[in-house]
Structure formats: structure tokens, C-alpha cells
Design a protein around this motif. Structure first.
Motif, PDB file in Angstrom:
ATOM      1  N   GLY A  23       0.818  -1.213   0.000  1.00 39.38           N
ATOM      2  CA  GLY A  23       0.000   0.000   0.000  1.00 39.38           C
ATOM      3  C   GLY A  23       0.847   1.255   0.000  1.00 39.38           C
ATOM      4  O   GLY A  23       0.314   2.369  -0.019  1.00 39.38           O
ATOM      5  N   ALA A  24       2.164   1.094   0.034  1.00 39.66           N
ATOM      6  CA  ALA A  24       3.043   2.272  -0.020  1.00 39.66           C
ATOM      7  C   ALA A  24       2.936   2.908  -1.402  1.00 39.66           C
ATOM      8  O   ALA A  24       2.984   2.207  -2.418  1.00 39.66           O
ATOM      9  CB  ALA A  24       4.488   1.860   0.258  1.00 39.66           C
ATOM     10  N   LEU A  25       2.806   4.230  -1.415  1.00 38.57           N
ATOM     11  CA  LEU A  25       2.654   4.938  -2.689  1.00 38.57           C
ATOM     12  C   LEU A  25       4.020   5.366  -3.201  1.00 38.57           C
ATOM     13  O   LEU A  25       4.707   6.181  -2.580  1.00 38.57           O
ATOM     14  CB  LEU A  25       1.729   6.141  -2.521  1.00 38.57           C
ATOM     15  N   LYS A  26       4.413   4.805  -4.339  1.00 37.92           N
ATOM     16  CA  LYS A  26       5.666   5.191  -4.986  1.00 37.92           C
ATOM     17  C   LYS A  26       5.488   6.515  -5.708  1.00 37.92           C
ATOM     18  O   LYS A  26       6.452   7.219  -5.998  1.00 37.92           O
ATOM     19  CB  LYS A  26       6.082   4.115  -6.007  1.00 37.92           C
ATOM     20  N   LEU A  27       4.246   6.810  -6.048  1.00 41.75           N
ATOM     21  CA  LEU A  27       3.911   8.098  -6.664  1.00 41.75           C
ATOM     22  C   LEU A  27       2.489   8.435  -6.260  1.00 41.75           C
ATOM     23  O   LEU A  27       1.598   7.577  -6.318  1.00 41.75           O
ATOM     24  CB  LEU A  27       3.995   8.013  -8.190  1.00 41.75           C
ATOM     25  N   ALA A  28       2.275   9.674  -5.838  1.00 40.65           N
ATOM     26  CA  ALA A  28       0.923  10.172  -5.548  1.00 40.65           C
ATOM     27  C   ALA A  28       0.856  11.574  -6.115  1.00 40.65           C
ATOM     28  O   ALA A  28       1.377  12.521  -5.534  1.00 40.65           O
ATOM     29  CB  ALA A  28       0.653  10.171  -4.050  1.00 40.65           C
ATOM     30  N   LEU A  29       0.247  11.693  -7.268  1.00 41.79           N
ATOM     31  CA  LEU A  29       0.162  12.976  -7.965  1.00 41.79           C
ATOM     32  C   LEU A  29      -1.304  13.387  -7.982  1.00 41.79           C
ATOM     33  O   LEU A  29      -2.151  12.641  -8.482  1.00 41.79           O
ATOM     34  CB  LEU A  29       0.707  12.796  -9.389  1.00 41.79           C
ATOM     35  N   GLY A  30      -1.619  14.558  -7.436  1.00 44.05           N
ATOM     36  CA  GLY A  30      -3.013  14.981  -7.344  1.00 44.05           C
ATOM     37  C   GLY A  30      -3.710  14.301  -6.176  1.00 44.05           C
ATOM     38  O   GLY A  30      -3.067  13.683  -5.322  1.00 44.05           O
ATOM     39  N   ASP A  31      -5.034  14.424  -6.144  1.00 45.22           N
ATOM     40  CA  ASP A  31      -5.824  13.841  -5.057  1.00 45.22           C
ATOM     41  C   ASP A  31      -6.024  12.358  -5.336  1.00 45.22           C
ATOM     42  O   ASP A  31      -6.850  11.966  -6.153  1.00 45.22           O
ATOM     43  CB  ASP A  31      -7.177  14.549  -4.955  1.00 45.22           C
ATOM     44  N   VAL A  32      -5.245  11.525  -4.630  1.00 47.30           N
ATOM     45  CA  VAL A  32      -5.300  10.080  -4.890  1.00 47.30           C
ATOM     46  C   VAL A  32      -6.274   9.384  -3.942  1.00 47.30           C
ATOM     47  O   VAL A  32      -6.404   8.164  -3.972  1.00 47.30           O
ATOM     48  CB  VAL A  32      -3.901   9.430  -4.787  1.00 47.30           C
ATOM     49  N   THR A  33      -6.993  10.164  -3.119  1.00 51.10           N
ATOM     50  CA  THR A  33      -7.871   9.545  -2.113  1.00 51.10           C
ATOM     51  C   THR A  33      -9.360   9.681  -2.423  1.00 51.10           C
ATOM     52  O   THR A  33     -10.177   9.050  -1.763  1.00 51.10           O
ATOM     53  CB  THR A  33      -7.618  10.175  -0.722  1.00 51.10           C
ATOM     54  N   ALA A  34      -9.719  10.488  -3.402  1.00 47.01           N
ATOM     55  CA  ALA A  34     -11.143  10.689  -3.706  1.00 47.01           C
ATOM     56  C   ALA A  34     -11.716   9.429  -4.361  1.00 47.01           C
ATOM     57  O   ALA A  34     -11.098   8.861  -5.254  1.00 47.01           O
ATOM     58  CB  ALA A  34     -11.312  11.878  -4.651  1.00 47.01           C
ATOM     59  N   PRO A  35     -12.892   8.982  -3.926  1.00 45.34           N
ATOM     60  CA  PRO A  35     -13.481   7.802  -4.570  1.00 45.34           C
ATOM     61  C   PRO A  35     -13.906   8.113  -5.999  1.00 45.34           C
ATOM     62  O   PRO A  35     -14.440   9.187  -6.281  1.00 45.34           O
ATOM     63  CB  PRO A  35     -14.700   7.487  -3.695  1.00 45.34           C
ATOM     64  N   PRO A  83       2.672  14.725 -22.815  1.00 47.75           N
ATOM     65  CA  PRO A  83       2.682  14.879 -21.364  1.00 47.75           C
ATOM     66  C   PRO A  83       2.956  16.339 -20.999  1.00 47.75           C
ATOM     67  O   PRO A  83       3.735  17.018 -21.675  1.00 47.75           O
ATOM     68  CB  PRO A  83       3.837  13.980 -20.919  1.00 47.75           C
ATOM     69  N   SER A  84       2.333  16.819 -19.937  1.00 48.95           N
ATOM     70  CA  SER A  84       2.649  18.157 -19.417  1.00 48.95           C
ATOM     71  C   SER A  84       4.068  18.146 -18.861  1.00 48.95           C
ATOM     72  O   SER A  84       4.675  17.086 -18.681  1.00 48.95           O
ATOM     73  CB  SER A  84       1.674  18.513 -18.291  1.00 48.95           C
ATOM     74  N   ALA A  85       4.585  19.330 -18.538  1.00 53.07           N
ATOM     75  CA  ALA A  85       5.920  19.416 -17.925  1.00 53.07           C
ATOM     76  C   ALA A  85       5.948  18.601 -16.627  1.00 53.07           C
ATOM     77  O   ALA A  85       6.927  17.902 -16.343  1.00 53.07           O
ATOM     78  CB  ALA A  85       6.278  20.879 -17.665  1.00 53.07           C
ATOM     79  N   THR A  86       4.870  18.672 -15.855  1.00 53.19           N
ATOM     80  CA  THR A  86       4.783  17.912 -14.591  1.00 53.19           C
ATOM     81  C   THR A  86       4.922  16.419 -14.849  1.00 53.19           C
ATOM     82  O   THR A  86       5.676  15.718 -14.172  1.00 53.19           O
ATOM     83  CB  THR A  86       3.414  18.165 -13.913  1.00 53.19           C
ATOM     84  N   LEU A  87       4.176  15.935 -15.825  1.00 53.22           N
ATOM     85  CA  LEU A  87       4.198  14.495 -16.108  1.00 53.22           C
ATOM     86  C   LEU A  87       5.530  14.079 -16.735  1.00 53.22           C
ATOM     87  O   LEU A  87       6.073  13.010 -16.427  1.00 53.22           O
ATOM     88  CB  LEU A  87       3.027  14.145 -17.036  1.00 53.22           C
ATOM     89  N   ALA A  88       6.073  14.944 -17.581  1.00 49.16           N
ATOM     90  CA  ALA A  88       7.351  14.620 -18.242  1.00 49.16           C
ATOM     91  C   ALA A  88       8.497  14.553 -17.232  1.00 49.16           C
ATOM     92  O   ALA A  88       9.459  13.812 -17.425  1.00 49.16           O
ATOM     93  CB  ALA A  88       7.653  15.653 -19.325  1.00 49.16           C
ATOM     94  N   ALA A  89       8.369  15.332 -16.151  1.00 52.04           N
ATOM     95  CA  ALA A  89       9.451  15.394 -15.151  1.00 52.04           C
ATOM     96  C   ALA A  89       9.251  14.378 -14.027  1.00 52.04           C
ATOM     97  O   ALA A  89       9.997  14.366 -13.048  1.00 52.04           O
ATOM     98  CB  ALA A  89       9.521  16.799 -14.566  1.00 52.04           C
ATOM     99  N   LEU A  90       8.224  13.558 -14.167  1.00 49.74           N
ATOM    100  CA  LEU A  90       7.856  12.579 -13.141  1.00 49.74           C
ATOM    101  C   LEU A  90       9.056  11.732 -12.708  1.00 49.74           C
ATOM    102  O   LEU A  90       9.786  11.193 -13.548  1.00 49.74           O
ATOM    103  CB  LEU A  90       6.827  11.648 -13.777  1.00 49.74           C
ATOM    104  N   LYS A  91       9.230  11.607 -11.399  1.00 49.51           N
ATOM    105  CA  LYS A  91      10.208  10.643 -10.885  1.00 49.51           C
ATOM    106  C   LYS A  91       9.452   9.722  -9.945  1.00 49.51           C
ATOM    107  O   LYS A  91       8.774  10.180  -9.036  1.00 49.51           O
ATOM    108  CB  LYS A  91      11.335  11.345 -10.110  1.00 49.51           C
ATOM    109  N   ILE A  92       9.545   8.438 -10.203  1.00 46.09           N
ATOM    110  CA  ILE A  92       8.839   7.479  -9.359  1.00 46.09           C
ATOM    111  C   ILE A  92       9.853   6.792  -8.455  1.00 46.09           C
ATOM    112  O   ILE A  92      10.875   6.288  -8.922  1.00 46.09           O
ATOM    113  CB  ILE A  92       8.070   6.467 -10.222  1.00 46.09           C
ATOM    114  N   ALA A  93       9.557   6.806  -7.156  1.00 44.96           N
ATOM    115  CA  ALA A  93      10.483   6.250  -6.150  1.00 44.96           C
ATOM    116  C   ALA A  93      10.780   4.780  -6.441  1.00 44.96           C
ATOM    117  O   ALA A  93       9.907   4.046  -6.891  1.00 44.96           O
ATOM    118  CB  ALA A  93       9.854   6.395  -4.770  1.00 44.96           C
ATOM    119  N   ASP A  94      12.004   4.377  -6.178  1.00 39.72           N
ATOM    120  CA  ASP A  94      12.355   2.957  -6.374  1.00 39.72           C
ATOM    121  C   ASP A  94      11.803   2.093  -5.237  1.00 39.72           C
ATOM    122  O   ASP A  94      11.555   2.565  -4.151  1.00 39.72           O
ATOM    123  CB  ASP A  94      13.888   2.806  -6.425  1.00 39.72           C
TER     124      ASP A  94
END
Lengths: 336, 336
Positions: free
Chosen positions: A30-42, A325-336
Motif C-alpha cells: 500500500g506504499a505509494l511510490k507516486l501520488a500525484l493529485g488527489d489520490v484519495t477521492a473515490p 505529457p505536461s511538464a509535470t508528467l514529463a518530469a515525473l520521478k517514481i520512487a524505487d
């Protein structure tokens, strides 16, 4: 706060349209390697939920009891295009159950594969329920009902044993106590999760040992069926098939209506969920390609990379802009 | 800062998707009666620009020189559905110019009116350029070129006298000194304005005395042609025709691709421009219906009011959700 812009569509020198959304990448803990935006809204994962809705079909032993194969599992996960490879297999599957197309609760819509849709118009054939992109999922539900010897009629109601089982699986996979639902385009219930919950559930399906053994085997078989049969779980030229093939055995992906996209990545033990706020499928495709690329599983296939940066064409076929991809998405770094 | 949510789409108890955007309502002085979101960013109005692109056609006297009528003016403003009422009139118009379909620079696409599209598939007829929803606009450009005795070939290039004239009209109407442009779906240039500039330009067209006399007459004739011929400027069952009829002579409206929508309201001396950030036409329709309603011109027509609050249907025809104005849009107050 508004979700970030994930994808932009240009024309000439200007950005003409933008798509905001949320992305979660999770592992089986359940650890989030990436959480971009509101990831909790149903939100509804729509057809991206199908690989989870297929768990009772495999886990119950129904698939083996009826002598079915990974092809039918891929069809149960499919938003298929209504090509002969899809409709003929679903028809044979219904026959094997002692049922027919009239037992399907989904409505009809034209084939999404233009040559089939046009051939049917020429032959003056109206589309029937088996052409519904969800007819495999529905036949999967019917298979479980037959296996459990419960009523097949009403299988699409939220209180039918098959849907109760789907909800129980989802609660287990996500840890959610309560699941809201809406009625999907095909008339079956669609249960809401957050993108964080969906990504976690997908990661649990994609990680050996993360689930108790019959469920773990079912999950592995479902993901494997999508990877082995990308055309059956989508169709000719569709984004899911293109992305699965490009990932070369490392990942399965599944689109959903209204801008949802899910991925199961056994190669990394990760799950991905993307929801585009405005429901645009074009943006979900680009965002998913970008995430898979960032995770190092997309590979070099030009058709898949064309989803990352897609030309906007005019009616003369000239390129007049770009979806990217937007600049935000293009620059995405996802934790190892 | 992100633009406000204007329209939301529900399913069951949840909001499934949302659409953000900007709205400007202006009078002929350029005063903004409403400015919601970023009304100053340049954007393409796409086909909503057609009534402004038609000004040289009328103002130059070309329409009268060729013995054409308000029907052809409505077609010049049209994103038509490629029904016989459209294609037959455009064909006759081209003949009157001594030209033919091959002189159109737009590409082909299928008719947007399903019975025509299906009949053509049955008859194995490929769509041709005249079916392009912009074929009336293009024939209008050709009419000006013939009237001015300049080359018809290349009329879609930004430096052709017809496009130079369109740009000059737009600069005059908006006060903009510089106009960026992109290439539209039909291969013609589309000039960018802000929604505030577009709304002001539309208000100037809709207000007697706001423009010098030949242009004022041309503008009034264009707006009148759209109001008198709503089916010619759109098509059977289309939102523009529905809204124009509902406004009962008080307003003309024109959709554009990627979520733009413009309105000309002579009854109030106002212009309206809406841009949905993500390009969704479904949201632009709902937002325009809400603005027209708030301005008191929409009336009671049930088909038009159904655009305000539209059911989301599943493939069985059951209502499973709703497309509706957001709380922000529902609470809109527009200054008198």
C-alpha cells in the motif's frame, strides 16, 4: 485544490486544451511510490475494474469446471471491439454454459472495429448484446452463477451472489470497508475506489505472496491471460493491446471509460491507477504511456511511443498539433 | 490558478468527471458583464469563429454579386452535418461560382448525420470534401476570392487576400494587435483570441451602431441568417439548432471544436464566449445553455433545457447519472 495538468494538446504555437488528473503508483504494502493529485477521492474505475471483477471467475474454479482457458479469462477482462475473434468466442462460451446471448444483461452497441461496424451496416444487421464491449465480463459473471448453481437471471444486480463476491474481493484487495457503486454503461454495478486503493489492489494482484494462495494464483492467471492475449482483451489497433505488447510481458494495462486507466506490473510488483478529471480517454492513454515509460517497462515500440506524443491531424492528414505529457508528467520521478 | 469547475457528470451518488473552463459575457464597449476563470488567455475559437470569418463574404458584396441568399450565409457559418440540405446547397453554390468540389481545400470526413453516413456505407460511397462540416465556410472563402478576382487556389493560406481580410476584421472587432493562428481541422487558419475578446467581438456584431455601417449591416445579416436557418448552420438534432430555436429570435450560437462555444445576443446587445479547458463539447453545451438561461433568453423548450441537465444513459437506455452545471455555474449572476 485542483489536480495537476497531466496532458496538454497543442495547435500551432498554443496549448489548446489541457487535462488534469490524479495518478497513484503503489506496491503491495500500500506504499505509494507516486501520488500525484488527489489520490484519495473515490471514483469509478469503470472497465479498468474488469481484471478484479474476474477474480471470482478464476478463484471459484468456475473457469476450469467449464473447461475454459486463458482466452476466456482475457475476454472477461476485455473492453473488446466486437471483432469476430471476440464475438465468436463469447458465443461459443455461452453455448458451453447452456446459455445464449439473450441471457446477457448488457445492452447492444455497434462494434468498435470499423470494418465490422461498416460490414454490419451494409448487411443491415443491427448490433446485438454480444457486440457490447463488456459481453465477456457478463459471460464471466454468468459462468460463476452457473458454477455456483444460483440464478443466472438478475446476475447484474448488486445483491446477486456474483456481485456480492466481486465486492468482497475488492474490499479485501483495497482494505476499503464500504464501497459505493454506480451502474456502468453495461448495466453491471461498478464499485468506486480511490486511485490509491486501485493501485494498491493492482499491486497485490501483481505481487507473488501478497495474497492468500488461491487468490494469488487467480490474480497471476488473470494478469498472464491479458499479457498473452492482448487482442482478445481489447482489439485491433487499440491502446491496451499496443501498450501490453510494448511492455513485452512485464505489464498488463486496462482502460476504463471516463478517463480511467489501470496497470498491473508483476515485473516491478507495482500497480498503477490514473483518473483524468474530465473523463478524456486520449489523456489517460498518454498519461499511462508516460508512467510505464518512467517505470522502465514501456520499451521502444514506435506505436506505443506514439501514444506518448501523438500528432493532432487535420482532415487532410497534416500534423497541426501534438498531444503530449505536461511538464509535470514529463518530469515525473517514481520512487524505487 | 485553475479555472473553476463549470460542469459535472455524475454516476450513482458520485461526481464521476468535471469540466473546468472560462466564460466571458461582454457588451459592445468591451465591458465584461461576466468574467469567470481566466478570460484573457489566447485560445482558438475553432468553428465558433465562422460567423466572424463570414464578414468579408457579406461586407464585400460578394454574396449579392453572386445572387446568393441568407441560406448560403448560414452555410458559411455552419459546422454542418452533411445532410442533403447542406451538401446539395453547397454543390449548387460552387456551380454558381464556376467551381467544383475539387476547389475545396478541406479534407473529407463522413457525414455527422447517422442516416446519411449509414446510407453512404451501404452504397459503398466514400465521403468527399463537400461532406466536411466546413465546406460552406470554404465555399464562402472561394466566393470572396472570385468576387475580388484573386486566385482561388491557395485561398486557405494565411497570406491569401481572403485570410488577410478575415484577420483584419478580427483585429478590428477585438482590438487585438497581433493574432496568433493555428491550422484548423479543415486546413484553414484559425485565429486565436481570448474569450473576453471573442465575447466583445460578438457583442459588437450584435449591437446596432457599434460598428461602421457596411460592417454593421453585414454583422446583422449574418446573425439573422443563423437565427432564420438553424438547421443549415448545424443539422438535425444538433445543439446549435436546438439552442437557436429555443432562444426564439433573441440569439444565435455557434459551437467550436475543443470545447469552445460562442453566442451573439442582439436582444441584449451582448456577446458570450465559453472555452472548456479540456476541450469537451458536452460541457460547452451545458455551460452555454446555463448562460443563455441566466441571461433570460433560453425559454422553455424541453430539448434545449435537456442540454442544461442531461441524463447519462447506459447501453440499456437507463438513466445512471446526470450532466449538469456545477454549483458555481448554477449560481451565476450576470450583471445587468
Amino acid at each position: 485544490m485542483a489536480n495537476p495538468i497531466l496532458v496538454e494538446v497543442t495547435r500551432g504555437a498554443l496549448v489548446e486544451s489541457v487535462h488534469r488528473g490524479a495518478i497513484a503508483v503503489a506496491d503491495a504494502s500500500g506504499a505509494l511510490k507516486l501520488a500525484l493529485g488527489d489520490v484519495t477521492a473515490p471514483t469509478y474505475s469503470r472497465s479498468s475494474l474488469k481484471p478484479m471483477q474476474a477474480i471470482p471467475l478464476v478463484e471459484s474454479g468456475a473457469i476450469d469446471a467449464f473447461g475454459l482457458s486463458d482466452e476466456e479469462i482475457a475476454l472477461a477482462c476485455a473492453s473488446h471491439s466486437g471483432e469476430p475473434m471476440h464475438t465468436e468466442r463469447v458465443a461459443a462460451w455461452l453455448t458451453r454454459l447452456g446459455l445464449s446471448e439473450s441471457d446477457l444483461a448488457c445492452g447492444a452497441h455497434p462494434s468498435r472495429y470499423e470494418p465490422v461496424a461498416e460490414a454490419m451496416i451494409r448487411a443491415q444487421l443491427a448490433p446485438t448484446r454480444i457486440f457490447n464491449n463488456c459481453s465477456g465480463k457478463h459471460t464471466g459473471f454468468l459462468t460463476v452463477a452457473r458454477h455456483w448453481d444460483v440464478a443466472t437471471h438478475g446476475y447484474e444486480h448488486v445483491d446477486h451472489p456474483v456481485q456480492v463476491a466481486v465486492a468482497a474481493v475488492l474490499k479485501d484487495l483495497t482494505g476499503a470497508r464500504d464501497l459505493k457503486y454506480g451502474i456502468d454503461g453495461c448495466a453491471a454495478p461498478n464499485f468506486a475506489t480511490s486511485v490509491a486503493e486501485f493501485a494498491t489492489a493492482a499491486a497485490r494482484m501483481a505481487t507473488p505472496g501478497a495474497l492468500p494462495s488461491p487468490r494469488a494464483a487467480a490474480a497471476a492467471r488473470i494478469i498472464g491471460a491479458m499479457i498473452r492475449h492482448p487482442a482478445l482483451m481489447s482489439g485491433t489497433g487499440r491502446a491496451c493491446a499496443t501498450l501490453i505488447r510494448a511492455c513485452n510481458g512485464q505489464a498488463a494495462v486496462k482502460t476504463g471509460a471516463e478517463g480511467f486507466f489501470g496497470a498491473w506490473i508483476p515485473a516491478r510488483g507495482l500497480g498503477v491507477a490514473i483518473k483524468i478529471d474530465d473523463g478524456a480517454g486520449r489523456a489517460a492513454e498518454t498519461a499511462m504511456a508516460a508512467v510505464l515509460d518512467q517505470l522502465g517497462v514501456l520499451g521502444d515500440d514506435p506505436k506505443a511511443r506514439a501514444l506518448l506524443s501523438a500528432p493532432v491531424l487535420n482532415t487532410r492528414g497534416a500534423t497541426v498539433g501534438e498531444r503530449r505529457p505536461s511538464a509535470t508528467l514529463a518530469a515525473l520521478k517514481i520512487a524505487d
